[in-house]
Design an enzyme around this catalytic site. Structure first.
Site, short mmCIF file in Angstrom:
data_model
loop_
_atom_site.label_atom_id
_atom_site.label_comp_id
_atom_site.label_asym_id
_atom_site.label_seq_id
_atom_site.Cartn_x
_atom_site.Cartn_y
_atom_site.Cartn_z
N GLY A 120 11.96 -6.07 17.83
CA GLY A 120 11.41 -5.13 18.82
C GLY A 120 11.11 -3.76 18.26
O GLY A 120 10.43 -2.95 18.91
N GLY A 164 3.83 4.09 -1.20
CA GLY A 164 4.78 3.47 -2.12
C GLY A 164 5.28 4.49 -3.13
O GLY A 164 4.56 5.43 -3.49
N TYR A 198 14.04 2.92 -8.03
CA TYR A 198 12.92 3.79 -8.43
C TYR A 198 13.43 5.16 -8.90
O TYR A 198 12.66 5.94 -9.47
CB TYR A 198 11.90 3.99 -7.29
CG TYR A 198 11.29 2.72 -6.75
CD1 TYR A 198 11.40 1.51 -7.43
CD2 TYR A 198 10.59 2.72 -5.55
CE1 TYR A 198 10.84 0.34 -6.92
CE2 TYR A 198 10.02 1.56 -5.04
CZ TYR A 198 10.17 0.38 -5.73
OH TYR A 198 9.61 -0.77 -5.22
N MET A 231 6.89 -0.53 13.62
CA MET A 231 6.78 -0.03 12.24
C MET A 231 5.32 0.28 11.92
O MET A 231 4.43 -0.49 12.30
CB MET A 231 7.30 -1.13 11.32
CG MET A 231 7.09 -0.88 9.86
SD MET A 231 7.83 -2.20 8.86
CE MET A 231 7.49 -1.51 7.24
N PRO A 232 5.04 1.39 11.20
CA PRO A 232 3.66 1.65 10.81
C PRO A 232 3.15 0.55 9.87
O PRO A 232 3.93 0.01 9.08
CB PRO A 232 3.74 2.98 10.05
CG PRO A 232 5.03 3.60 10.47
CD PRO A 232 5.96 2.46 10.77
N GLY A 253 1.71 2.69 4.61
CA GLY A 253 2.66 3.68 4.12
C GLY A 253 2.39 4.05 2.68
O GLY A 253 1.43 3.59 2.06
N HIS A 265 16.28 -6.12 -2.70
CA HIS A 265 15.10 -5.88 -3.54
C HIS A 265 14.54 -7.17 -4.14
O HIS A 265 13.33 -7.34 -4.23
CB HIS A 265 15.46 -4.87 -4.64
CG HIS A 265 14.29 -4.11 -5.17
ND1 HIS A 265 14.37 -2.80 -5.56
CD2 HIS A 265 13.00 -4.47 -5.38
CE1 HIS A 265 13.18 -2.39 -5.99
NE2 HIS A 265 12.33 -3.40 -5.89
N ASP A 272 8.01 3.94 1.36
CA ASP A 272 8.69 2.81 0.72
C ASP A 272 9.28 3.24 -0.62
O ASP A 272 8.54 3.48 -1.57
CB ASP A 272 7.71 1.65 0.49
CG ASP A 272 8.43 0.44 -0.10
OD1 ASP A 272 9.04 -0.30 0.68
OD2 ASP A 272 8.42 0.26 -1.33
N LYS A 312 15.70 0.12 -0.77
CA LYS A 312 16.09 -1.25 -1.14
C LYS A 312 17.39 -1.26 -1.92
O LYS A 312 17.64 -0.36 -2.74
CB LYS A 312 14.98 -1.91 -1.98
CG LYS A 312 13.60 -1.75 -1.40
CD LYS A 312 12.54 -2.48 -2.18
CE LYS A 312 11.15 -2.02 -1.75
NZ LYS A 312 10.68 -0.79 -2.39
N1 LIG Z 1 9.64 -4.89 -3.81
C1 LIG Z 1 9.23 -4.86 -5.04
O1 LIG Z 1 9.73 -5.58 -5.93
C2 LIG Z 1 8.11 -3.95 -5.40
C3 LIG Z 1 7.50 -4.06 -6.68
C4 LIG Z 1 6.45 -3.18 -6.96
C5 LIG Z 1 6.04 -2.25 -6.03
N2 LIG Z 1 6.69 -2.14 -4.82
C6 LIG Z 1 6.29 -1.13 -3.81
O2 LIG Z 1 4.89 -1.25 -3.55
C7 LIG Z 1 4.26 0.00 -3.80
C8 LIG Z 1 2.83 -0.20 -4.25
O3 LIG Z 1 2.77 -1.03 -5.40
P1 LIG Z 1 2.37 -0.49 -6.86
O4 LIG Z 1 2.70 0.94 -6.93
O5 LIG Z 1 2.94 -1.40 -7.85
O6 LIG Z 1 0.80 -0.73 -6.93
P2 LIG Z 1 -0.48 -0.31 -6.06
O7 LIG Z 1 -0.12 0.52 -4.91
O8 LIG Z 1 -1.25 -1.58 -5.85
O9 LIG Z 1 -1.32 0.52 -7.12
C9 LIG Z 1 -0.88 1.75 -7.61
C10 LIG Z 1 -1.80 2.11 -8.78
O10 LIG Z 1 -3.13 2.26 -8.31
C11 LIG Z 1 -3.59 3.59 -8.54
N3 LIG Z 1 -4.36 3.98 -7.35
C12 LIG Z 1 -3.89 4.37 -6.14
N4 LIG Z 1 -4.90 4.62 -5.30
C13 LIG Z 1 -6.04 4.37 -5.98
C14 LIG Z 1 -7.40 4.45 -5.66
N5 LIG Z 1 -7.81 4.83 -4.46
N6 LIG Z 1 -8.32 4.13 -6.62
C15 LIG Z 1 -7.92 3.73 -7.85
N7 LIG Z 1 -6.62 3.64 -8.21
C16 LIG Z 1 -5.69 3.95 -7.29
C17 LIG Z 1 -2.35 4.41 -8.78
O11 LIG Z 1 -2.62 5.47 -9.66
P3 LIG Z 1 -2.34 7.02 -9.27
O12 LIG Z 1 -0.92 7.12 -8.80
O13 LIG Z 1 -2.57 7.69 -10.59
O14 LIG Z 1 -3.34 7.37 -8.23
C18 LIG Z 1 -1.41 3.40 -9.42
O15 LIG Z 1 -1.70 3.27 -10.82
C19 LIG Z 1 5.17 0.63 -4.87
O16 LIG Z 1 4.91 1.99 -5.07
C20 LIG Z 1 6.52 0.30 -4.30
O17 LIG Z 1 6.85 1.16 -3.24
C21 LIG Z 1 7.70 -3.00 -4.50
#
Ligand SMILES: NC(=O)c1ccc[n+]([C@@H]2O[C@H](COP(=O)([O-])OP(=O)(O)OC[C@H]3O[C@@H](n4cnc5c(N)ncnc54)[C@H](OP(=O)(O)O)[C@@H]3O)[C@@H](O)[C@H]2O)c1
Length: 297
Positions: free
Chosen positions: A7, A16, A46, A10-11, A14, A104, A41, A71
């Site tokens: 219930g 990361g 991290y 959540m947005p 967000g 995680h 997130d 996480k």
């Molecule tokens: N649960 C897990 O195991 C797990 C694992 C990985 C990630 N995550 C979470 O998911 C979030 C997102 O994943 P992610 O950070 O791996 O990858 P992502 O959000 O798919 O991509 C981030 C990358 O894309 C670039 N970027 C962002 N906006 C852009 C745009 N408009 N045009 C071109 N490049 C762009 C960023 O560079 P700049 O920062 O230089 O803009 C960064 O290098 C993480 O930050 C984390 O919170 C969770």
């Protein structure tokens, strides 16, 4: 906003925090919150929970308007360990409750500890210290094993998901269980931060199908991919440390991809996982990844 199975609302979009430089984190969070983001997130692993908390305070946005996820790291699995880690995370964030707490990763080689950690989350949820609990990187078999041995169905599973790895079967399993899908690396960031073969870069945002749709809709490639996620009902958390990208990434609620366009993006699936295989994840596997990143190979 999306309604979770308990219930709570959540947005769907967000920011990361993985690989967000610690020194920039407070500024990025402050900027994101001042510009409409309400979901954050982060994770103990991290290393930036404290700076996330600073950004929250600086933004002046009311706590009740925010949705903060962190996480529990796998080295803190086990019931008592999880309880202590939760207190440390909350303290680092400077909060007195969490909106969402996730395991995680599953640790398949020691699933008993994974279960014990989840039971700690259930207790924290019952004590109203967390508004919702969930998991990350769970495969359908892990979800089944979890739900067979615990009481609270996770509200969501946060997994690697993007057009090159669209996880259709897992999304269908989530739908059957009433679990929402949250996409990590939604725009393919994992191929940049953890390239398996640096000599053969994978560039989802340069894919001709994505670029073609971006030109057609006068949107960026990232906006096209992020819109694809939300139209599939996935929650997204793209990371950027650039203000102009933070602004444009979230600006996806003024256009719609048609059924043929969604199908074209669905057709990009190559079953190409960029991150670790959850079946093989544990502390030594994680350390090997860290070493590989440090060595730049
Ligand atoms: N649960 C897990 O195991 C797990 C694992 C990985 C990630 N995550 C979470 O998911 C979030 C997102 O994943 P992610 O950070 O791996 O990858 P992502 O959000 O798919 O991509 C981030 C990358 O894309 C670039 N970027 C962002 N906006 C852009 C745009 N408009 N045009 C071109 N490049 C762009 C960023 O560079 P700049 O920062 O230089 O803009 C960064 O290098 C993480 O930050 C984390 O919170 C969770």
């Amino acid at each position: 906003m999306v309604k979770l199975n308990n219930g709570v609302e959540m947005p769907v979009f967000g920011v990361g925090c993985f690989a967000l430089p610690t020194i920039q984190t407070a500024d990025v969070i402050d900027f994101a919150l001042r510009n409409g983001y309400r979901l954050i997130d982060t994770a103990k692993n991290y290393g930036n929970e404290k700076e996330v908390g600073e950004g929250i305070v600086r933004s002046g946005v009311k706590r009740s308007e925010l949705f903060v996820t962190t996480k529990l790291w796998i080295e803190d699995f086990g019931y008592d360990e999880a309880m202590r880690a939760f207190d440390r995370s909350l303290q680092a964030l400077g909060l007195d409750y969490l909106d969402l707490y996730l395991l995680h990763w599953p640790v398949p080689t020691d699933f008993k500890k994974t279960l014990a950690a989840y039971k700690a989350l259930e207790k924290l949820y019952a004590d109203k210290r967390i508004r919702a609990i969930g998991v990350s990187n769970f495969q359908p078999a892990h979800l089944r094993q979890l739900m067979d041995n615990t009481d609270v169905v996770p509200v969501l599973n946060q997994v690697e998901l993007h057009p090159y790895f669209s996880q259709q079967a897992l999304r269908q399993a989530h739908d059957r269980y009433g679990i929402k899908t949250e996409s990590w690396s939604p725009i393919g960031g994992v191929f940049v931060t953890l390239p398996k073969d640096p000599t053969r870069p994978v560039r989802l945002l340069e894919d001709p199908v994505v670029v073609g749709l971006a030109q057609k809709h006068r949107k960026s490639a990232a906006q096209i991919v992020l819109r694809w996620h939300t139209q599939h009902g996935c929650i997204v958390i793209p990371k950027s440390q650039h203000y102009e990208r933070l602004l444009s990434n979230i600006d996806i609620f003024d256009f719609t991809l048609g059924a043929d366009e969604m199908a074209a993006l669905d057709g990009l699936d190559r079953d190409l996982r960029g991150g670790p295989d959850p079946e093989l994840f544990d502390v030594p596997a994680f350390r090997a990844i860290v070493e590989r990143r440090r060595a730049g190979v």
